[in-house]
Design a protein around this motif. Sequence first.
Motif, mmCIF file in Angstrom:
data_model
loop_
_atom_site.group_PDB
_atom_site.id
_atom_site.type_symbol
_atom_site.label_atom_id
_atom_site.label_comp_id
_atom_site.label_asym_id
_atom_site.label_seq_id
_atom_site.Cartn_x
_atom_site.Cartn_y
_atom_site.Cartn_z
ATOM 1 N N ALA A 1 -11.469 5.751 -30.906
ATOM 2 C CA ALA A 1 -10.809 4.961 -29.859
ATOM 3 C C ALA A 1 -10.716 5.769 -28.563
ATOM 4 N N ARG A 2 -10.988 5.113 -27.454
ATOM 5 C CA ARG A 2 -11.043 5.778 -26.154
ATOM 6 C C ARG A 2 -9.650 5.893 -25.534
ATOM 7 N N ASN A 3 -9.237 7.125 -25.267
ATOM 8 C CA ASN A 3 -7.986 7.426 -24.569
ATOM 9 C C ASN A 3 -6.775 6.658 -25.123
ATOM 10 N N PRO A 4 -6.524 6.751 -26.427
ATOM 11 C CA PRO A 4 -5.410 5.996 -27.017
ATOM 12 C C PRO A 4 -4.055 6.445 -26.478
ATOM 13 N N LYS B 1 -8.115 0.630 -24.454
ATOM 14 C CA LYS B 1 -7.787 -0.666 -25.061
ATOM 15 C C LYS B 1 -6.755 -0.495 -26.177
ATOM 16 N N THR B 2 -6.363 0.756 -26.425
ATOM 17 C CA THR B 2 -5.543 1.068 -27.594
ATOM 18 C C THR B 2 -4.165 1.572 -27.200
ATOM 19 N N ILE B 3 -3.146 0.748 -27.439
ATOM 20 C CA ILE B 3 -1.762 1.138 -27.227
ATOM 21 C C ILE B 3 -0.974 0.792 -28.488
ATOM 22 N N ILE B 4 -0.354 1.789 -29.101
ATOM 23 C CA ILE B 4 0.503 1.549 -30.253
ATOM 24 C C ILE B 4 1.858 2.186 -29.966
ATOM 25 N N TRP B 5 2.840 1.940 -30.853
ATOM 26 C CA TRP B 5 4.107 2.639 -30.686
ATOM 27 C C TRP B 5 4.573 3.221 -32.006
ATOM 28 N N PHE C 1 4.535 4.073 -37.687
ATOM 29 C CA PHE C 1 3.617 3.685 -36.621
ATOM 30 C C PHE C 1 3.412 2.178 -36.641
ATOM 31 N N HIS C 2 3.413 1.590 -35.452
ATOM 32 C CA HIS C 2 3.217 0.155 -35.314
ATOM 33 C C HIS C 2 1.921 -0.065 -34.538
ATOM 34 N N GLY C 3 0.878 -0.427 -35.269
ATOM 35 C CA GLY C 3 -0.451 -0.513 -34.691
ATOM 36 C C GLY C 3 -1.340 0.556 -35.289
ATOM 37 N N HIS C 4 -2.617 0.461 -35.008
ATOM 38 C CA HIS C 4 -3.566 1.422 -35.583
ATOM 39 C C HIS C 4 -4.534 1.914 -34.514
ATOM 40 N N ILE C 5 -4.948 3.149 -34.647
ATOM 41 C CA ILE C 5 -5.924 3.745 -33.746
ATOM 42 C C ILE C 5 -7.247 3.872 -34.494
ATOM 43 N N LYS C 6 -8.242 3.123 -34.056
ATOM 44 C CA LYS C 6 -9.550 3.171 -34.709
ATOM 45 C C LYS C 6 -10.226 4.515 -34.452
ATOM 46 N N GLN C 7 -11.064 4.908 -35.372
ATOM 47 C CA GLN C 7 -11.812 6.149 -35.196
ATOM 48 C C GLN C 7 -12.655 6.053 -33.925
ATOM 49 N N VAL D 1 -12.333 9.467 -18.020
ATOM 50 C CA VAL D 1 -12.939 10.228 -19.104
ATOM 51 C C VAL D 1 -13.063 9.355 -20.353
ATOM 52 N N ASN D 2 -14.016 9.682 -21.171
ATOM 53 C CA ASN D 2 -14.192 9.015 -22.460
ATOM 54 C C ASN D 2 -13.798 10.024 -23.527
ATOM 55 N N SER D 3 -12.524 9.992 -23.893
ATOM 56 C CA SER D 3 -11.961 11.017 -24.774
ATOM 57 C C SER D 3 -11.170 10.365 -25.897
ATOM 58 N N THR D 4 -11.072 11.056 -27.026
ATOM 59 C CA THR D 4 -10.239 10.577 -28.136
ATOM 60 C C THR D 4 -8.852 11.230 -28.113
ATOM 61 N N THR D 5 -8.573 12.010 -27.063
ATOM 62 C CA THR D 5 -7.257 12.651 -26.937
ATOM 63 C C THR D 5 -6.167 11.601 -26.731
#
Length: 279
Positions: free
Chosen positions: A90-93, A67-71, A82-88, A34-38
């Motif tokens: 971002a697919r399936n962060p 492509k987005t993994i933060i902790w 939060f360590h890292g950032h989630i871009k507006q 899926v291509n989701s921002t959830t």
Amino acid sequence: MRKGRFWASLLSFILVIVCGVGFVYRAQAARHYVNSTTPTFFIHGWGSSYHAEQHMANAAKRAGVTKTIIWANIAKDGQVTFHGHIKQGARNPIIEVNLADNKQMSYKKDGEYVFKVISAAKKKWGFSTMNLVGHSMGNLGIMYMLRDYPNSSQLPTLKKQVSIAGHFNGGIGFGYPKGSRIDQSGKPSVEEEHFTELKDLRKTYPTTARVLNLYGDLQDGSHSDSEIPVNSAKSLKYLVAQRAKSYQEKEFFGKRAQHSKLHSNRQVDRVLIDFLWGK
């Protein structure tokens, strides 16, 4: 000069091939997932850290899910960083949660910690939906959060929940009622105290959520993953199945189904990825 042109041409050819393979890989991932921002939150077990979640998160990344993994760290005083950032967009962060107070035995407190992390993420990025994945004690933190903050506007709507090795009716050496059986509904014949406390979820569990329950059996006669009896893990059904949008279970067998190996088990990775993000 000819030699230089040859190597330049060869390098260009290799780059074209690599880019082509990358394009095909991304196209295949787009078809399968899926291509989701959830966002999907991973919650670790007792005495552990977000490092225990990295195998599963990285498996999802390698599969092309995201492509987005933060902790996120939740300190003992409840402060979230939060360590890292989630871009507006971002697919399936994926957000790996780290509980600094990881050896206290109050599941209610764990629920408060999980609530603080998720509500902070919603406030920061505006998420409207979420997925939750717990391993071992992380599942109890999730369940107490859902029990204690039902329909909270500070939480995104729960879409999918995955339980891995959850001890809903206690574990070996910490509360499991020896000889307890479960009926077809998942109800234990003898209830551990925390299971009784979680029965409120039979009236409040989110009807929006699809649930996957994963657990292990070493097949050594213990009917457990070394720490969690199969019947304790399966008792989740009684707590949520009558309200959840769907409920399913999958059991894993053998040495790789040991309690602490389930979160680094390739078979678990595959089932987890397909359930959370498969089309």
